[in-house]
Design a protein around this motif. Structure first.
Motif: not given
Length: 198
Positions: A20-25, A31-33, A51-53, A57-62
């Motif tokens: 979360l802090p090193n990639i997505y931020k 992140e969508v709860r 799922i991220f926003r 745009a909505i992003k689904s992630v594995q």
């Protein structure tokens, strides 16, 4: 604690404290709860972990994370089959069900046992799975049970990915070399990366 529970605890820790802090931020994905029941459902049926926003745009992630001993590998792996599973409907693994649009793959700078002391990745990438699956559907990427260890480029325009078997016989997977994806089809195969491409 079972192996599955240990792996899940490791993955959950890495997601929350390192990814979360090193990639997505850094790329402004929030992140969508989700309700726990829905999160479990989309994981089991569609291979979607989160799922991220990003704006509208909505992003689904594995997601998949590895410990430091895998740092020399330049690929991400997709689970393929579980042929020894006693349930017929569980023999096909994530490759056959995955509907996530993105695959986040990270290799930590520590072992699993030391994950609580780590705060960063040795390398990571977010791969555009939609583009990978388009290449699989067209045959530009193909899976081959050829006994090889690594991906290879065939005829200068196709990527052959070997089926690999886990030593315990529980399942198989295939690696996809990230540098080959970019070499063959350009940087838009990867949303963001650090350490996989020189």
């Amino acid at each position: 604690m079972s192996s599955y529970k240990k792996d899940r605890a490791f993955t959950d820790y890495v997601h929350k404290h390192i990814a979360l802090p090193n990639i997505y931020k850094r790329i402004d994905w929030q992140e969508v709860r989700l309700k726990k029941s829905y999160a479990k459902f989309i994981d089991m049926t569609d291979g979607i972990d989160y799922i991220f926003r990003n704006g509208n745009a909505i992003k689904s992630v594995q997601e998949r994370f590895r410990e430091e001993k895998y740092k020399t590998f330049n690929d991400f792996t997709i689970r393929y089959r579980r042929d020894k599973n006693k349930h017929e409907d569980r023999k096909e693994s994530e490759y056959f069900k995955m509907k996530a649009h993105y695959f986040t793959y990270g290799i930590l700078n520590c072992s699993k046992k030391e994950v609580s002391k780590s705060s960063e990745f040795f390398k990571y990438a977010i791969i555009d799975l939609k583009k990978v699956y388009e290449k699989l559907d067209s045959g530009a990427i193909f899976i081959s049970d050829n006994g090889q260890n690594k991906c290879r480029i065939i005829d200068n325009n196709r990527l052959e990915c070997p089926v690999k078997y886990n030593s315990d016989g529980s399942s198989s997977f295939f690696p996809v070399d990230i540098s080959f994806l970019v070499k063959l089809w350009g940087n838009d195969m990867v949303v963001v990366q650090d350490g996989f491409l020189s």
